[in-house]
Design a protein around this motif. Sequence first.
Motif, short mmCIF file in Angstrom:
data_model
loop_
_atom_site.label_atom_id
_atom_site.label_comp_id
_atom_site.label_asym_id
_atom_site.label_seq_id
_atom_site.Cartn_x
_atom_site.Cartn_y
_atom_site.Cartn_z
N ILE A 5 -12.20 -82.98 15.36
CA ILE A 5 -12.49 -83.65 14.56
C ILE A 5 -11.14 -84.76 13.98
O ILE A 5 -10.47 -84.63 14.56
N ASP A 6 -11.74 -86.22 14.20
CA ASP A 6 -10.64 -87.24 14.12
C ASP A 6 -10.27 -88.18 12.47
O ASP A 6 -11.07 -88.02 11.37
N THR A 7 -9.30 -86.98 12.29
CA THR A 7 -8.89 -86.55 10.81
C THR A 7 -6.96 -86.93 10.92
O THR A 7 -6.84 -84.90 11.02
N THR A 27 -5.76 -87.11 15.81
CA THR A 27 -4.68 -88.34 14.56
C THR A 27 -4.62 -89.75 15.29
O THR A 27 -4.56 -90.11 16.52
N ASN A 28 -4.41 -90.56 14.50
CA ASN A 28 -3.46 -91.42 15.05
C ASN A 28 -2.43 -91.47 13.36
O ASN A 28 -3.11 -91.68 12.85
N PRO A 29 -1.96 -92.90 13.40
CA PRO A 29 -0.88 -93.50 12.94
C PRO A 29 -1.93 -93.87 11.46
O PRO A 29 -0.95 -93.82 10.28
N VAL A 88 0.43 -84.71 23.05
CA VAL A 88 1.39 -86.39 22.55
C VAL A 88 0.14 -87.09 23.02
O VAL A 88 -0.06 -87.77 24.37
N LYS A 89 -0.14 -88.12 21.97
CA LYS A 89 -1.09 -88.60 22.07
C LYS A 89 -0.45 -90.32 22.22
O LYS A 89 0.36 -90.67 21.75
N VAL A 90 -0.56 -91.16 23.79
CA VAL A 90 0.58 -92.01 24.72
C VAL A 90 -0.76 -93.17 24.31
O VAL A 90 -1.44 -93.54 24.65
N PRO A 134 -11.45 -92.78 24.76
CA PRO A 134 -11.67 -94.07 24.83
C PRO A 134 -12.92 -94.61 23.84
O PRO A 134 -13.49 -93.43 22.94
N PHE A 135 -12.90 -95.07 23.16
CA PHE A 135 -13.22 -96.18 21.86
C PHE A 135 -14.69 -96.63 21.66
O PHE A 135 -14.42 -98.16 22.14
N ILE A 136 -15.57 -95.67 21.63
CA ILE A 136 -16.92 -96.29 21.79
C ILE A 136 -17.09 -97.26 20.54
O ILE A 136 -17.86 -98.37 20.86
N GLY A 137 -16.82 -96.64 19.56
CA GLY A 137 -17.56 -97.90 18.35
C GLY A 137 -16.88 -98.57 18.41
O GLY A 137 -17.35 -99.59 18.05
N ARG A 138 -15.37 -99.05 18.62
CA ARG A 138 -14.67 -100.01 18.63
C ARG A 138 -15.82 -101.57 20.06
O ARG A 138 -15.47 -102.17 19.62
N ILE A 139 -16.00 -100.69 21.17
CA ILE A 139 -16.88 -101.66 21.54
C ILE A 139 -17.88 -102.13 21.50
O ILE A 139 -18.28 -102.69 21.41
N GLY A 168 -14.98 -88.41 23.44
CA GLY A 168 -15.37 -89.66 22.86
C GLY A 168 -14.41 -90.17 22.20
O GLY A 168 -14.87 -89.31 20.89
N ALA A 169 -13.80 -91.34 21.62
CA ALA A 169 -12.86 -91.60 20.24
C ALA A 169 -14.25 -92.11 19.67
O ALA A 169 -14.86 -93.36 20.33
N SER A 170 -13.42 -93.28 18.67
CA SER A 170 -14.39 -94.43 17.65
C SER A 170 -15.90 -93.99 17.76
O SER A 170 -16.67 -95.20 18.07
N ILE A 171 -15.70 -92.31 17.45
CA ILE A 171 -17.05 -92.40 17.10
C ILE A 171 -17.93 -92.70 15.16
O ILE A 171 -17.46 -92.05 14.46
N ARG A 172 -19.38 -93.39 15.80
CA ARG A 172 -19.50 -94.09 14.97
C ARG A 172 -20.58 -93.25 13.71
O ARG A 172 -21.15 -93.24 12.86
N HIS A 173 -21.65 -92.65 14.63
CA HIS A 173 -23.23 -92.10 13.85
C HIS A 173 -23.48 -91.19 15.02
O HIS A 173 -22.61 -90.94 15.92
N ILE A 188 -16.01 -84.78 22.26
CA ILE A 188 -15.40 -86.05 21.16
C ILE A 188 -14.71 -85.45 20.39
O ILE A 188 -14.44 -84.53 19.57
N THR A 189 -13.91 -86.72 19.59
CA THR A 189 -14.02 -86.47 18.04
C THR A 189 -14.27 -87.26 17.21
O THR A 189 -14.28 -88.15 17.79
N SER A 190 -14.85 -86.63 15.96
CA SER A 190 -15.55 -87.29 15.56
C SER A 190 -15.76 -87.04 13.72
O SER A 190 -14.43 -86.10 13.92
O1 G3P Z 1 -8.23 -91.41 16.88
C1 G3P Z 1 -9.17 -93.03 17.57
C2 G3P Z 1 -10.46 -93.38 16.78
O2 G3P Z 1 -10.83 -91.55 17.16
C3 G3P Z 1 -10.59 -94.24 16.06
O3 G3P Z 1 -11.61 -94.63 15.50
O4 G3P Z 1 -13.49 -95.30 14.22
O5 G3P Z 1 -11.28 -96.14 14.03
O6 G3P Z 1 -12.70 -97.20 15.63
P1 G3P Z 1 -12.18 -95.83 14.87
#
Ligand code: G3P
Length: 220
Positions: A5-7, A27-29, A88-90, A134-139, A168-173, A188-190
């Motif tokens: 879970i990306d949260t 998580t991310n900042p 550690v996320k780098v 890898p950031f799928i949605g942002r690509i 697999g990150a940046s999941i949008r749907h 995946i992280t969603s």
């Molecule tokens: O945590 C990294 C990634 O999943 C960010 O996703 O939706 O901000 O592109 P998003």
Amino acid sequence: MKFFIDTANLKEIEDARSLGILDGVTTNPSLISKESVSNKEEIKDHYISICNLLKDEENLSAEIISNNYEEMIQEGEKLSILHPRIVVKVPMTYNGIKAIKYFSSKNIRTNCTLIFSTGQALVAAKVGADYISPFIGRIDDVSYDGLNLIKEIKKIYDSYHFKTKILGASIRHSLHIIECSKIGIHAITSPIKIIHSLIYHPLTNIGLEKFLTDYKRKIK
Ligand code: G3P
């Protein structure tokens, strides 16, 4: 396939736990900044609270915010001793790669984030990253094919038996999740709301309503 879970939100993690699909948390900042934390001590406590919700093999990716190599090492080492579940996320930068190599030599687990190309994925695996994100949605957002990147990285990693796991990150749907499962990546992280969307289907609702109407019409 593992579901992370990306949260950084404790309620969302508890929701994923109660649903029975929780395999880990990333998580991310930006996600941390949405929570009620206002200094580094509170962020540490928040990471510990997340870790305390995890069990078995589940882990939490906690991202370093330094760009300088020495500071990256110090920050990553502190995170790694904060809780044994922390990975550690780098960020995928020149210094980030050197830091991952160092952490790998010290058996500190890493997740190399902000991956947008096969070249980046290859280098991260070479230096021993445990995960890449890898950031799928942002690509997709910039009119390239995020899922195609996932396919290409999987092919490269399989060819050379790299131990690095693709997260697999940046999941949008929901289709992003389905396609990742077809490609066969580790995880995946969603956001939790996209996991919820996997559950619902209009024909399920219509079908259930008819079953119950038919039953109630006949059975007293
Ligand atoms: O945590 C990294 C990634 O999943 C960010 O996703 O939706 O901000 O592109 P998003």
